[in-house]
Design an enzyme around this catalytic site. Structure first.
Site, PDB file in Angstrom:
ATOM      1  N   LYS A 115      -6.168  -2.134  -1.194  1.00 52.32           N
ATOM      2  CA  LYS A 115      -5.274  -1.326  -0.352  1.00 52.32           C
ATOM      3  C   LYS A 115      -6.002  -0.731   0.837  1.00 52.32           C
ATOM      4  CE  LYS A 115      -2.174  -0.208  -4.190  1.00 52.32           C
ATOM      5  NZ  LYS A 115      -1.760   0.825  -5.175  1.00 52.32           N
TER       6      LYS A 115
ATOM      7  N   ILE B  71       5.888   5.047   0.049  1.00 47.79           N
ATOM      8  CA  ILE B  71       5.499   5.772   1.256  1.00 47.79           C
ATOM      9  C   ILE B  71       5.485   4.803   2.439  1.00 47.79           C
ATOM     10  CG2 ILE B  71       3.693   7.152   2.354  1.00 47.79           C
ATOM     11  CD1 ILE B  71       2.629   7.792  -0.431  1.00 47.79           C
TER      12      ILE B  71
ATOM     13  N   VAL C 154       0.856  -1.193   0.000  1.00 46.11           N
ATOM     14  CA  VAL C 154       0.000   0.000   0.000  1.00 46.11           C
ATOM     15  C   VAL C 154       0.889   1.240   0.000  1.00 46.11           C
ATOM     16  CG1 VAL C 154      -1.861   1.259   1.135  1.00 46.11           C
ATOM     17  CG2 VAL C 154      -1.731  -1.235   1.360  1.00 46.11           C
TER      18      VAL C 154
END
EC number: 1.1.1.3
Length: 376
Positions: free
Chosen positions: A190, A121, A117
């Protein structure tokens, strides 16, 4: 640490590159299982998965396959063989999250999945850290680089969906079959994983309102732009007292918001906690090296003995209580009792929750009809 990689496509080869060039001789890719590729020389290639499962010298397996099977079978086999597993495969994790966690616990190994996901990040890691102190009440964001590239390009160039999609496919930003990205299935996976991690909640895919972004046109984008909004494809889930509601759909974001200014293949993910407030993460959500970077970060966390923060899931029930400001563009006859106002071909609906929309409006709409949620 000896590592095996399952799948040697864009992400798998990216992981190999980072480990080989920046591993400082602490990590070694010793085996790779992948489909043969006559155009690519695959190092350390083995012919069967058993050569990895039965190799006691392999400490960790990195899984970068697509889809459910054989990824599900191979992940379980590696965990049960006493090997750590790191995966970027959001489809198989969303479906078998609990089974993988249970197998890892039983065999005293770790199952890590940061890259599943948000690409590069550190979304899941920081979400897990936030919930150590806070009760997380909502998570939302732009979680798919392909759909965001398409919408941001349409907005910038005033181009229509099909033309931008074809360009995205030519550039490698979109698959030949782009359904997972533009019909919401990728974001749904996600956001379900996000709910598992952030709420420790067991959620069901069929409960979410999922609307495709296919109907959006350049005219639609301009219409909402004139109102001060930018259209973005968001996943969202909220939870309170073991009840949740969620959606994947086009949202009209205020033009000065972080989401409205997240463009190209970048992602933007936000959580709400009771002491931290709003916390947002921004970065590249797709691509070879951002995703590979997240996988290697998980690998380094294995060495430092930092397990991913996961707890057993609790049963959550779907409960839609939030009223939404839906706008639609359709040629279908909509009963007047559902209409709050009209502006040419666009209709603002009476405030309603997700269940009310799914039961009363969704059956009336066709696949070419646009659904947009605006702030109340």
């Amino acid at each position: 640490m000896n590592i095996a990689i399952l799948g040697y496509g864009v992400v798998g080869s990216g992981v190999d590159h980072i480990i080989t060039t920046r591993g400082q001789n602490k990590h070694h890719v010793t085996k790779v299982w992948s489909r043969p590729n006559p155009k690519k020389q695959i190092p350390h290639l083995v012919s069967t998965i058993k050569e990895i499962i039965n190799d006691e010298s392999i400490d960790c397996v990195v899984e970068t396959l697509n889809g459910i099977e054989p990824a599900h079978e191979h992940i379980l086999a590696c965990l049960n063989a006493g090997k750590h597993v790191i995966s970027a495969n959001k489809a198989v994790i969303a479906k078998y999250y609990e089974e993988f966690q249970a197998a890892a616990k039983k065999n005293d190994v770790q199952f890590k999945f940061e890259a599943s996901v948000g690409g590069g990040i550190p979304w899941l890691k920081e979400l897990g850290r936030a919930k150590r102190i806070d009760t997380i009440t909502s998570c939302s964001g732009i979680l798919n680089g392909t759909s965001n590239y398409i919408l941001s390009t349409m907005t910038k160039e005033q181009a229509d969906f099909e033309a931008v999609l074809k360009d995205a496919q030519a550039l490698g930003f979109a698959e030949a079959n782009p359904s997972a990205d533009i019909d919401g299935f990728d974001v749904l996976n996600k956001i379900m994983i996000t709910a598992n991690v952030g709420f420790n909640g067991r959620v069901q895919a069929e409960d979410f309102l999922v609307c495709s972004m296919r109907p959006v046109t350049a005219s639609d984008i301009q219409y909402f732009k004139n109102k001060g909004y930018t259209l973005k494809y968001l996943g969202q889930v909220e939870a309170e007292n073991q009840q949740y509601e969620g959606s994947v759909m086009i949202n009209a974001c205020l033009e000065d918001s972080l989401e409205a200014n997240t463009n190209q293949n970048y992602n933007c993910a936000t959580l709400q906690g009771d002491t931290i407030g709003t916390l947002t993460f921004y970065g590249q959500g797709a691509g070879q090296f951002p995703t590979a970077h997240a996988i290697v970060q998980d690998l380094l966390d294995l060495e430092s003995d930092r397990p991913q923060v996961n707890q057993e899931l609790q049963d959550f029930t779907f409960h839609a209580k939030t009223k939404n400001n839906f706008w639609i563009r359709t040629n279908q006859q909509i009963p007047e009792k559902f209409i709050a106002g009209q502006d040419n071909q666009y209709s603002q609906l009476m405030p309603m929750n997700l269940i009310e929309f799914k039961e009363n409006l969704l059956p009336l709409l066709k696949k070419e009809d646009l659904v947009v949620r605006m702030p109340l």
